[in-house]
Design a protein around this motif. Structure first.
Motif, short mmCIF file in Angstrom:
data_model
loop_
_atom_site.label_atom_id
_atom_site.label_comp_id
_atom_site.label_asym_id
_atom_site.label_seq_id
_atom_site.Cartn_x
_atom_site.Cartn_y
_atom_site.Cartn_z
N TRP A 292 0.79 -1.13 -0.05
CA TRP A 292 -0.14 -0.08 0.04
C TRP A 292 0.81 1.19 -0.14
N THR A 293 2.13 1.10 -0.25
CA THR A 293 2.94 2.41 -0.17
C THR A 293 3.07 2.90 -1.53
N THR A 294 2.41 1.94 -2.65
CA THR A 294 2.50 2.49 -4.09
C THR A 294 0.98 2.90 -4.38
N PRO A 295 0.95 3.98 -5.18
CA PRO A 295 -0.41 4.61 -5.16
C PRO A 295 -1.07 3.36 -6.36
N PHE A 296 -2.42 3.45 -6.26
CA PHE A 296 -3.30 2.53 -6.86
C PHE A 296 -4.79 3.10 -7.30
N TYR A 297 -5.19 2.48 -8.36
CA TYR A 297 -6.89 2.67 -8.33
C TYR A 297 -7.39 1.32 -8.58
N SER A 298 -8.37 1.20 -8.13
CA SER A 298 -8.96 0.01 -8.26
C SER A 298 -10.63 -0.11 -8.37
N GLU A 299 -11.20 -1.20 -9.13
CA GLU A 299 -12.64 -1.24 -9.10
C GLU A 299 -12.95 -2.49 -8.61
N SER A 300 -14.05 -2.64 -7.85
CA SER A 300 -14.46 -3.94 -7.26
C SER A 300 -15.77 -4.14 -7.33
N THR A 301 -16.29 -5.56 -7.49
CA THR A 301 -17.78 -6.07 -7.32
C THR A 301 -18.26 -6.05 -5.89
N ALA A 302 -19.23 -6.37 -5.50
CA ALA A 302 -19.56 -6.47 -4.16
C ALA A 302 -18.89 -7.50 -3.63
N THR A 303 -18.11 -7.15 -2.50
CA THR A 303 -16.95 -8.15 -1.94
C THR A 303 -17.28 -8.49 -0.41
N GLU A 304 -16.50 -9.38 -0.05
CA GLU A 304 -16.25 -9.94 1.29
C GLU A 304 -15.02 -10.53 1.42
N GLN A 305 -14.19 -10.04 2.48
CA GLN A 305 -12.64 -10.50 2.18
C GLN A 305 -12.16 -10.60 3.94
N LEU A 306 -11.24 -11.30 3.94
CA LEU A 306 -10.60 -11.39 5.18
C LEU A 306 -9.16 -10.54 4.94
N GLY A 307 -8.54 -9.80 5.74
CA GLY A 307 -7.52 -9.07 5.64
C GLY A 307 -6.35 -8.93 6.88
N VAL A 308 -5.12 -8.94 6.46
CA VAL A 308 -4.27 -8.78 7.47
C VAL A 308 -3.40 -7.60 7.22
N LEU A 309 -3.17 -6.63 8.09
CA LEU A 309 -2.23 -5.45 7.82
C LEU A 309 -1.09 -5.81 8.51
N ILE A 310 0.19 -5.88 7.74
CA ILE A 310 1.12 -6.14 8.39
C ILE A 310 2.56 -5.10 8.24
N PRO A 311 2.92 -4.56 9.55
CA PRO A 311 4.13 -3.72 9.28
C PRO A 311 5.26 -4.15 8.47
N SER A 312 5.64 -3.25 7.64
CA SER A 312 6.60 -3.95 6.81
C SER A 312 8.03 -4.41 7.17
N HIS A 313 8.31 -3.98 8.23
CA HIS A 313 9.68 -4.09 8.97
C HIS A 313 9.62 -5.85 9.60
N LEU A 314 8.46 -6.23 9.58
CA LEU A 314 8.23 -7.70 9.92
C LEU A 314 8.70 -8.65 8.73
N LEU A 315 8.47 -8.13 7.51
CA LEU A 315 8.64 -8.86 6.54
C LEU A 315 10.14 -8.75 6.11
N GLU A 316 10.96 -9.78 5.94
CA GLU A 316 12.36 -9.60 5.93
C GLU A 316 12.76 -9.02 4.25
N MET A 317 11.74 -9.36 3.67
CA MET A 317 12.03 -9.15 2.04
C MET A 317 11.07 -8.02 1.61
N SER A 318 10.62 -7.18 2.47
CA SER A 318 9.59 -6.18 2.00
C SER A 318 10.30 -5.27 1.24
N GLU A 319 11.56 -4.90 1.47
CA GLU A 319 12.17 -3.84 0.52
C GLU A 319 12.31 -4.26 -0.85
N PHE A 320 13.11 -5.72 -0.96
CA PHE A 320 13.03 -6.52 -2.30
C PHE A 320 11.68 -6.35 -3.01
#
Length: 325
Positions: free
Chosen positions: A82-110
């Protein structure tokens, strides 16, 4: 982020539920068909240090992130930067999500240098595992103790780290996910050594995986029971080596603190492991500065001190044990 209904004339329905789970935020959302736009200004004004893991239960969303077009749907699990700007279009949706601080992912910068999203198909084993983990965590949230959320968070982060590494490491290295999962499971066991019921069932509950999979992961260390017993014995050794030499009842208390409910069983396996009883260890450590050991006593004393060095402890100037790291 700017949100616009795709059908402005119709009633717009949406709902959002968010729960903190360790370092993560787990959420379940549903919303009517919408258009989303996240601009650079939104990113600068908000929390930029996270990635979002999405598992769509219903509907779909097509995303255009600076020229990279991808779709999120019930056919895959997607990790979106989500640090990259984006535009999206969705249908009616239901989803599960997880927000993860990037420093916890070892390859986030890569990851960020190469593409704004990763996806794992539900036709693949990694995709199925991720989807089952997210679903299982959500279903068990009402029964989780506060202390358990840290372990659940660590387990999911370990799994995602392993999958991200597998994406870019050599194809022949197919044990990345297994190593990451084993590491997370060991950390969970170490945090709960004092629980007498700790074992395979504890890992099944915390990581939402099969018993057979856990047996395979721990085969290299002799199994879950062996690993837990060795860590408990090492913890007891450290405590016994720093306790007062009088008060034999302290032996039972230390054993119970680390999950040994049978004192006699503890004493037997302790001697098998270290070659001396818990009482011998207390006496030897209490006498080490006041007696000149014989050759046999020296051997016992050296064995004790060698073990202290191995586990990272050493005596300070006053004879007390301190961390060597």
């Amino acid at each position: 982020m700017e949100v616009t209904p795709r059908q402005p004339s119709a009633p717009y329905n949406s709902s959002f539920k968010f729960y903190p789970v360790g370092d993560l935020i787990i959420n379940r959302t549903h919303y009517a068909a919408s258009m989303f736009e996240r601009k650079s200004g939104h990113i600068r004004a908000g929390d930029r240090d996270f990635l979002a893991l999405h598992f769509f239960l219903k509907g779909s969303e097509q995303v255009n992130a600076t020229g990279h077009v991808f779709e999120m749907s019930p056919r895959s699990v997607c990790l979106h930067d989500w640090t990259t700007p984006f535009y999206s279009e969705s249908t009616a949706t239901e989803q599960l999500g997880v927000l993860i601080p990037s420093h916890l992912l070892e390859m986030s910068e890569f990851f960020r240098e190469r593409e704004p999203a990763l996806s794992w198909s539900l036709d693949s084993a990694p995709g199925k595992i991720l989807a089952e983990a997210m679903t299982g965590i959500w279903q068990n949230l009402p029964s989780l103790e506060a202390s358990e959320t840290v372990d659940v968070s660590a387990g999911l982060i370990g799994l995602i780290n392993g999958l991200m590494k597998a994406r870019w490491e050599q194809p022949s290295d197919d044990g990345v996910v297994q190593r990451a999962t084993l590491y997370a499971m060991k950390k969970h066991l170490m945090r709960h050594l004092g629980d007498p019921s700790l074992g395979v069932d504890s890992l099944v509950e915390a990581f939402h995986c099969s018993r057979s999979g856990i047996y395979r992961l721990f085969a290299e260390v002799g199994g879950v029971k062996t690993f837990v017993q060795q860590q408990r014995l090492a913890a007891c050794y450290r405590d016994l080596a720093t306790t007062a030499p009088q008060l034999p009842q302290k032996i039972a208390g230390i054993a119970a603190r680390w999950g040994f409910v049978d004192r006699f069983y503890f004493q037997r396996i302790f001697k098998q492991r270290y070659g001396l009883t818990p009482g011998d260890l207390i006496s030897a450590m209490g006498e080490r500065t006041t007696i000149e050991p014989s050759s046999q006593e020296q051997s016992t004393h050296d064995r004790i001190m060698d073990f202290h060095t191995w586990i990272g402890y050493r005596p300070d100037a006053n004879g007390k044990m301190e961390s060597a790291t």
